[in-house]
Design a protein around this motif. Sequence first.
Motif, mmCIF file in Angstrom:
data_model
loop_
_atom_site.group_PDB
_atom_site.id
_atom_site.type_symbol
_atom_site.label_atom_id
_atom_site.label_comp_id
_atom_site.label_asym_id
_atom_site.label_seq_id
_atom_site.Cartn_x
_atom_site.Cartn_y
_atom_site.Cartn_z
ATOM 1 N N ILE A 123 22.904 20.500 36.069
ATOM 2 C CA ILE A 123 21.849 19.758 35.391
ATOM 3 C C ILE A 123 21.699 18.401 36.065
ATOM 4 O O ILE A 123 22.653 17.619 36.131
ATOM 5 C CB ILE A 123 22.167 19.579 33.894
ATOM 6 N N VAL A 124 20.491 18.126 36.552
ATOM 7 C CA VAL A 124 20.237 16.885 37.286
ATOM 8 C C VAL A 124 20.049 15.737 36.305
ATOM 9 O O VAL A 124 19.201 15.790 35.409
ATOM 10 C CB VAL A 124 18.985 17.022 38.170
ATOM 11 N N SER A 125 20.849 14.689 36.481
ATOM 12 C CA SER A 125 20.733 13.476 35.670
ATOM 13 C C SER A 125 20.830 12.269 36.597
ATOM 14 O O SER A 125 21.014 12.413 37.813
ATOM 15 C CB SER A 125 21.833 13.426 34.612
ATOM 16 N N GLU A 126 20.735 11.083 36.023
ATOM 17 C CA GLU A 126 20.831 9.877 36.835
ATOM 18 C C GLU A 126 22.196 9.747 37.483
ATOM 19 O O GLU A 126 22.329 9.222 38.598
ATOM 20 C CB GLU A 126 20.541 8.646 35.971
ATOM 21 N N LEU A 127 23.239 10.250 36.818
ATOM 22 C CA LEU A 127 24.592 10.092 37.339
ATOM 23 C C LEU A 127 24.880 10.964 38.560
ATOM 24 O O LEU A 127 25.703 10.599 39.396
ATOM 25 C CB LEU A 127 25.611 10.403 36.237
ATOM 26 N N ASN A 128 24.228 12.114 38.652
ATOM 27 C CA ASN A 128 24.624 13.044 39.726
ATOM 28 C C ASN A 128 23.498 13.388 40.692
ATOM 29 O O ASN A 128 23.692 14.204 41.595
ATOM 30 C CB ASN A 128 25.163 14.344 39.119
ATOM 31 N N ARG A 129 22.316 12.788 40.544
ATOM 32 C CA ARG A 129 21.169 13.257 41.325
ATOM 33 C C ARG A 129 21.388 13.116 42.835
ATOM 34 O O ARG A 129 20.831 13.908 43.611
ATOM 35 C CB ARG A 129 19.895 12.551 40.892
ATOM 36 N N ASP A 130 22.192 12.161 43.272
ATOM 37 C CA ASP A 130 22.405 11.970 44.708
ATOM 38 C C ASP A 130 23.283 13.053 45.333
ATOM 39 O O ASP A 130 23.286 13.205 46.556
ATOM 40 C CB ASP A 130 23.037 10.599 44.979
ATOM 41 N N GLU A 131 24.029 13.786 44.527
ATOM 42 C CA GLU A 131 24.953 14.761 45.109
ATOM 43 C C GLU A 131 24.597 16.210 44.773
ATOM 44 O O GLU A 131 25.375 17.127 45.057
ATOM 45 C CB GLU A 131 26.384 14.473 44.647
ATOM 46 N N VAL A 132 23.419 16.426 44.211
ATOM 47 C CA VAL A 132 23.035 17.793 43.850
ATOM 48 C C VAL A 132 23.062 18.738 45.047
ATOM 49 O O VAL A 132 23.572 19.870 44.936
ATOM 50 C CB VAL A 132 21.657 17.801 43.156
ATOM 51 N N PRO A 133 22.549 18.350 46.231
ATOM 52 C CA PRO A 133 22.658 19.270 47.372
ATOM 53 C C PRO A 133 24.101 19.660 47.695
ATOM 54 O O PRO A 133 24.363 20.802 48.108
ATOM 55 C CB PRO A 133 22.025 18.473 48.517
ATOM 56 N N ASP A 134 25.032 18.745 47.506
ATOM 57 C CA ASP A 134 26.445 19.058 47.760
ATOM 58 C C ASP A 134 26.962 20.074 46.750
ATOM 59 O O ASP A 134 27.758 20.958 47.099
ATOM 60 C CB ASP A 134 27.283 17.786 47.700
ATOM 61 N N VAL A 135 26.524 19.949 45.487
ATOM 62 C CA VAL A 135 26.940 20.913 44.461
ATOM 63 C C VAL A 135 26.372 22.292 44.788
ATOM 64 O O VAL A 135 27.062 23.314 44.651
ATOM 65 C CB VAL A 135 26.486 20.449 43.060
ATOM 66 N N VAL A 136 25.111 22.336 45.241
ATOM 67 C CA VAL A 136 24.501 23.604 45.630
ATOM 68 C C VAL A 136 25.281 24.234 46.790
ATOM 69 O O VAL A 136 25.571 25.434 46.783
ATOM 70 C CB VAL A 136 23.024 23.392 46.016
ATOM 71 N N GLY A 137 25.637 23.423 47.786
ATOM 72 C CA GLY A 137 26.422 23.938 48.902
ATOM 73 C C GLY A 137 27.778 24.462 48.455
ATOM 74 O O GLY A 137 28.244 25.509 48.925
ATOM 75 N N PHE A 138 28.413 23.735 47.547
ATOM 76 C CA PHE A 138 29.697 24.160 46.982
ATOM 77 C C PHE A 138 29.555 25.532 46.322
ATOM 78 O O PHE A 138 30.398 26.423 46.513
ATOM 79 C CB PHE A 138 30.164 23.117 45.966
ATOM 80 N N ALA A 139 28.478 25.710 45.556
ATOM 81 C CA ALA A 139 28.254 26.984 44.863
ATOM 82 C C ALA A 139 28.067 28.121 45.866
ATOM 83 O O ALA A 139 28.697 29.183 45.743
ATOM 84 C CB ALA A 139 27.033 26.869 43.954
ATOM 85 N N LEU A 140 27.228 27.907 46.864
ATOM 86 C CA LEU A 140 26.931 28.965 47.821
ATOM 87 C C LEU A 140 28.164 29.370 48.627
ATOM 88 O O LEU A 140 28.368 30.556 48.908
ATOM 89 C CB LEU A 140 25.811 28.512 48.750
ATOM 90 N N ARG A 141 28.986 28.406 48.996
ATOM 91 C CA ARG A 141 30.185 28.725 49.772
ATOM 92 C C ARG A 141 31.155 29.591 48.989
ATOM 93 O O ARG A 141 31.962 30.317 49.579
ATOM 94 C CB ARG A 141 30.881 27.436 50.235
ATOM 95 N N ARG A 142 31.072 29.528 47.676
ATOM 96 C CA ARG A 142 31.984 30.305 46.830
ATOM 97 C C ARG A 142 31.315 31.529 46.219
ATOM 98 O O ARG A 142 31.857 32.152 45.313
ATOM 99 C CB ARG A 142 32.556 29.394 45.734
ATOM 100 N N GLY A 143 30.136 31.866 46.717
ATOM 101 C CA GLY A 143 29.474 33.091 46.273
ATOM 102 C C GLY A 143 28.743 32.989 44.958
ATOM 103 O O GLY A 143 28.352 34.018 44.390
ATOM 104 N N PHE A 144 28.529 31.769 44.461
ATOM 105 C CA PHE A 144 27.770 31.577 43.226
ATOM 106 C C PHE A 144 26.286 31.413 43.549
ATOM 107 O O PHE A 144 25.918 30.864 44.594
ATOM 108 C CB PHE A 144 28.235 30.327 42.483
#
Length: 352
Positions: free
Chosen positions: A188-209
């Motif tokens: 969920i994109v919020s003010e606290l994490n919006r700068d790192e959302v692409p990193d979270v997406v990459g983390f998910a894809l690397r682990r098959g999510f």
Amino acid sequence: MLIQIERSAGPLTERGEQRSREQRERPNLVQALWGGVRNLLLRRPLLAIFQVNLRCNSACGYCNLPLNEGRYELSQQEIRTIFSRLYRDGLRLVFLQGGEPLLRRDLLDILQHLDEIGFRITVITNGTKLTRQLVEQFEKLSVSLSISFDTLDRVKYKRIRGADQFEEVRAGLDLLRDYRHPKFLTCIVSELNRDEVPDVVGFALRRGFLPVVGAYHWDVGLYGKQDHRLMYERHQARLVFERLLEQKLLPPGYLRHYAKDNVDWLDERSLEPCDAGRYSIAIDASGNVSPCLSLPAVGNLLHSSLQDLLAQFDRQAVQACSDQSSCNRVDGRVIGSVLRHPIAAWRTPVSW
């Protein structure tokens, strides 16, 4: 910390032999397809979003669901009775959430009942209570899993989720590396994490999510509260989704289409009609039914049939909610969006 699961009738491998006479075998393919196709043609619900309990071990800044309250939670038998009727009414999918559903000590029994009835099940969890034993049982029941995970930073996680559970979630995600059924990571994109959302997406894809990225929204009907730490300028959040789309960081298909919905919503453009109350219904832990968690309940499945409750839905209220900078809740829009965009749905890399 391991969750202690209480079983009412022994291990899963033994329960099949102990089913009472009134419990029928899982429906065959023809039975399953007929009910679903009929409801599609009649524009009736296929999906139930079921709030299986009201307890949660997180305190997320963006959640205002009535959690940790002493209200009645349906028993196993009541759940089986209600969902057996819903299956006969043509529903085929259940998104099971809470609260935190893994806090319900008889969860595996409930999942077993739903599987025997014939439902496709997705469990939506914060991931803090996953254990190897639970994961093994989920695999046996072909459960899809959706894990909420917004940030790779422990301090930010605590601020967003209201609890220091980052390491527990990471350990749970590690248990799912080889999970054989669909698994999603919801950010969920919020003010606290919006700068790192692409990193979270990459983390998910690397682990098959499969990454599901949605915008934090507040004051939409009964859903979403204001938290000043999380609230953003809409154009800043929109840039996050535009970047995901421009760089093709999301898998093709529906997940990209959902990101486009977020761009439109954040740009205050109209979305396609919301199908809450038409293709999906929301059921709270006590059996109360509403078109969506954003809208008030009209009655209870312990006392009324689904047909009677559907007739009480205020379609104008659903339309007004959809028209007035409607939220883009994936559960209320997923089936209608898939029907309107079959090519996008077909390209989504999900194998059931």
